[in-house]
Motif scaffolding. Structure first.
Motif, short mmCIF file in Angstrom:
data_model
loop_
_atom_site.label_atom_id
_atom_site.label_comp_id
_atom_site.label_asym_id
_atom_site.label_seq_id
_atom_site.Cartn_x
_atom_site.Cartn_y
_atom_site.Cartn_z
N LEU A 183 -3.26 -7.12 -6.30
CA LEU A 183 -2.05 -6.40 -5.91
C LEU A 183 -2.30 -5.72 -4.40
O LEU A 183 -3.40 -5.52 -4.01
N GLU A 184 -1.13 -5.70 -4.01
CA GLU A 184 -0.97 -5.23 -2.44
C GLU A 184 0.18 -4.40 -2.48
O GLU A 184 1.13 -4.76 -2.77
N VAL A 185 -0.12 -3.34 -1.63
CA VAL A 185 0.93 -2.32 -1.59
C VAL A 185 1.49 -2.07 0.17
O VAL A 185 0.42 -1.87 0.97
N LYS A 186 2.62 -2.55 0.48
CA LYS A 186 3.14 -2.47 1.89
C LYS A 186 4.09 -1.50 2.00
O LYS A 186 4.89 -1.33 1.09
N VAL A 187 3.98 -0.71 3.11
CA VAL A 187 5.30 0.31 3.41
C VAL A 187 5.60 -0.06 4.85
O VAL A 187 5.05 -0.23 5.83
N ARG A 188 6.96 -0.06 4.66
CA ARG A 188 7.58 -0.19 5.96
C ARG A 188 8.54 1.17 6.29
O ARG A 188 9.18 1.74 5.50
N PHE A 189 8.23 1.73 7.48
CA PHE A 189 9.00 2.83 7.97
C PHE A 189 10.30 2.65 8.75
O PHE A 189 10.20 1.74 9.72
N TYR A 190 11.36 3.18 8.62
CA TYR A 190 12.59 2.76 9.07
C TYR A 190 13.20 4.17 9.86
O TYR A 190 12.90 5.51 9.42
N ASN A 191 13.78 4.05 10.95
CA ASN A 191 14.76 5.29 11.57
C ASN A 191 15.95 5.33 10.93
O ASN A 191 16.46 4.55 9.87
N SER A 192 16.88 6.03 11.37
CA SER A 192 18.08 6.66 10.80
C SER A 192 19.29 5.08 10.96
O SER A 192 20.10 5.20 10.08
N VAL A 229 10.26 2.36 2.78
CA VAL A 229 10.37 1.22 1.57
C VAL A 229 8.80 0.75 1.29
O VAL A 229 8.06 0.12 2.18
N ILE A 230 8.49 0.91 0.11
CA ILE A 230 7.36 0.46 -0.63
C ILE A 230 7.44 -0.59 -1.22
O ILE A 230 8.40 -0.80 -2.18
N GLU A 231 6.87 -1.74 -1.06
CA GLU A 231 6.99 -3.04 -1.75
C GLU A 231 5.53 -3.69 -2.11
O GLU A 231 4.38 -3.23 -1.61
N VAL A 232 5.57 -3.78 -3.60
CA VAL A 232 4.27 -4.17 -4.38
C VAL A 232 4.36 -5.53 -4.69
O VAL A 232 5.21 -6.34 -5.00
N TYR A 233 3.19 -6.45 -4.20
CA TYR A 233 2.97 -7.88 -4.28
C TYR A 233 1.93 -8.01 -5.24
O TYR A 233 0.68 -7.44 -5.15
N ASN A 234 2.05 -9.14 -5.85
CA ASN A 234 0.95 -9.66 -6.85
C ASN A 234 0.24 -11.09 -6.42
O ASN A 234 -0.24 -11.75 -6.89
N GLU A 235 1.09 -11.70 -5.20
CA GLU A 235 0.70 -12.82 -4.72
C GLU A 235 0.68 -12.96 -3.19
O GLU A 235 1.46 -12.09 -2.56
#
Length: 249
Positions: A183-192, A229-235
């Motif tokens: 499992l991997e949790v990746k977070v991307r931060f965005y502006n307006s 935006v939080i994304e969860v990967y299993n591969e």
């Protein structure tokens, strides 16, 4: 002394080599299953495809044309199943098919057509297609199951601007309801304007069991983000099985 090359014999030998190489390539993919579970399925399919090459060898005794079709189908099928892992077997099967075609061109007047034999390459195509459809179906079901087995709670962002530098963390809890190899949790931060400002990994784990796991995504930049935006990967290098948006005030 004139040396006569029997293309039928050469084609048969090349096909047998392709069968052996195809099985080895399938086993190689199968051995990688600890990293990517889907490799078990595709490795097994590659082995089955390679073994079907023996039918081509058998057919060649009766109709070299159909054997050629069988070899080429298997070569393409091997590549479709395991991609570049099966390139060598694919090429050797196709070479066997080309040699079989060359043999037919030389001896076509001696061939007694048997339309029933065409059922073998047709059934081979059906088997490959059914396996691929089954894989697609199982992949969708597994993805749905995986998506329903992860969720987040207690998400909060503590990001501030000090001395012209914006930094902080987005923290929370990852809730897992089933076993995962990875499992991997990746977070991307965005502006307006929906432009990506920063990307961070909040959690990475192997052999993850049901339970609660802390996630922490660090942010650093010159601008205050408005959304994460939080994304969860299993591969590794796969598609996300779960996505969640978090507004940052």
């Amino acid at each position: 002394m004139e040396i006569t090359i029997n293309l039928k014999t050469v084609s048969t030998i090349v096909a047998i080599v392709a069968v052996i190489i195809g099985i080895i390539e399938g086993l190689n993919v199968f051995s990688l299953s600890g990293l990517v579970p889907d490799f078990v399925f595709y490795g097994s399919l590659a082995i089955i495809i390679a073994i079907l090459g023996l039918l081509g060898v058998y057919i060649s005794k009766m109709d070299i044309r159909i054997a050629a079709i069988q070899y080429i189908i298997l070569g393409l099928g091997l590549f479709i199943a395991i991609g570049y892992y099966g390139v060598i077997g694919c090429v050797i099967f196709i070479v066997a098919g080309v040699l079989a075609i060359a043999e037919y061109v030389q001896t076509k007047n001696e061939v007694t057509p048997d339309k029933k034999l065409f059922l073998i390459p047709v059934l081979t195509i059906v088997i490959i297609v059914l396996f691929l459809l089954a894989s697609a179906g199982l992949g969708v079901l597994d993805s749905m199951s995986a998506s329903d087995s992860v969720s987040f709670s207690g998400l909060s962002a503590a990001i501030s601007n000090d001395y012209g530098v914006t930094s902080g963390d987005l923290t929370g809890t990852l809730n897992v309801d089933k076993d995962f190899d990875y499992l991997e949790v990746k977070v991307r931060f965005y502006n307006s304007n929906n432009l990506t400002l920063y990307e961070s990994y909040a959690y990475t784990g192997s052999n993850v069991h049901p339970g609660k796991y802390s996630v922490d995504a660090f942010y650093y930049g010159n601008e205050m983000p408005t959304k994460a935006v939080i994304e969860v990967y299993n591969e590794v290098n796969g598609d996300p099985i779960h996505t969640q948006n978090v507004n940052i005030n």
